[in-house]
Design a protein around this motif. Structure first.
Motif: not given
Ligand code: SAM
Length: 276
Positions: A25-32, A36-56
């Protein structure tokens, strides 16, 4: 820009944060309720955070966002604006243009606004010798905002000094932007008091108004100097004072013979006016 939206907050997701940073992650932000976790590219994430979604998402232009959210500041008869906001000044208000982000004093801090309001209330255009305009000394001028406000309000001469040499060319540039001539405003590196650099005050030895946006302990140290640089009956405007430190300023003003002491509070900040 790639953003991973994860339900939750910094608090509820505390145990996942390290894993997100480790994943790149290059940055983290909390909104409502969403992280929001910022990445430079799509990377494999650990199962504990698999309930999220990628957005372009479209890249954000932070500079444009900053310019959009910055609002003009109305203080008495003056409205302080950034160079691109000059058309937003209401009729009857005096525009004071300050380029934000170069030196302290854009008007967005409560203390600057309080000081401009206090200057605005003084009738600077009819003060001074033979009522031809006040002579104003601004100690700790920063962007030059208070000296320039005084000049626009009709001061005959405003002198801004600051111990930080970086501020001097910025304040001079702001004078130029506002069309205030060198005969009406002057900025120099300098200060009052014990650690005084040379205090250049050619031609003017006492002022009708001294204004200083510094801090309570320094006002305490400089109170005698403020008195020494004011004409009898002159006005002192002090701010940068945390309300918890007001007593220090009250005692210093009493010690140096000031009276008619008045206080204005805005949140945790206070402004004190007094007369010699
Ligand atoms: N006058 C501007 C305003 O009201 O927004 C800027 C105020 S800023 C809070 C304080 C300024 O005072 C800074 O530019 C700092 O360099 C300057 N300063 C700090 N100590 C000083 C001193 N002893 N004498 C003169 N200037 C000082």
């Amino acid at each position: 820009m790639l953003v991973y939206h994860l339900p939750g907050t910094f608090q509820t997701r505390e145990t996942d944060l390290d894993a997100l940073w480790e994943a790149g992650a290059t940055g983290l932000e909390e909104r409502a309720g969403t992280l929001r976790v910022y990445f430079d590219g799509r990377v494999p994430l650990p199962p504990s955070v698999s309930d999220g979604e990628w957005h372009e998402e479209a890249d954000q232009d932070w500079q444009a966002e900053f310019r959009r959210t910055l609002r003009p500041v109305r203080a008495g008869r003056i409205t302080i604006v950034a160079p691109w906001q000059q058309e937003e000044v209401e009729p009857g208000q005096l525009p004071l243009v300050i380029e934000p982000g170069m030196a302290f004093g854009t008007g967005h801090h409560a203390t600057t606004r309080l000081a401009v309001e206090a200057l605005s209330a003084l009738g600077l255009d009819t003060r001074g010798p033979r009522g031809t305009g006040a002579r104003v000394l601004d100690v700790g001028t920063g962007s030059g905002v208070l000296a320039l406000a005084a000049a626009l309000l009709g001061a005959r001469f405003a002198f801004g000094v600051d111990i930080d040499p970086v501020t001097v060319p910025i304040a001079r540039e702001n004078a130029g932007i506002n069309g205030v001539p060198a005969s009406q405003v002057r900025f120099e590196e300098g200060t009052l008091g014990l650690d005084a650099l040379t205090f250049p005050e050619e031609g003017v030895d006492a002022y009708d108004v001294v204004v200083a946006n510094l801090y309570a302990e320094l006002h305490d140290l400089l109170a005698g100097e403020y008195a020494a640089h004011l004409v009898p009956g002159g006005d002192l405007i002090l701010t940068g004072i945390l309300t918890g430190k007001l007593e220090l300023v009250r005692e210093a003003l009493a010690r140096e013979g000031f009276d008619d002491v008045r206080e204005t509070v805005d949140g945790e900040w206070a402004l004190v006016t007094a007369r010699l």
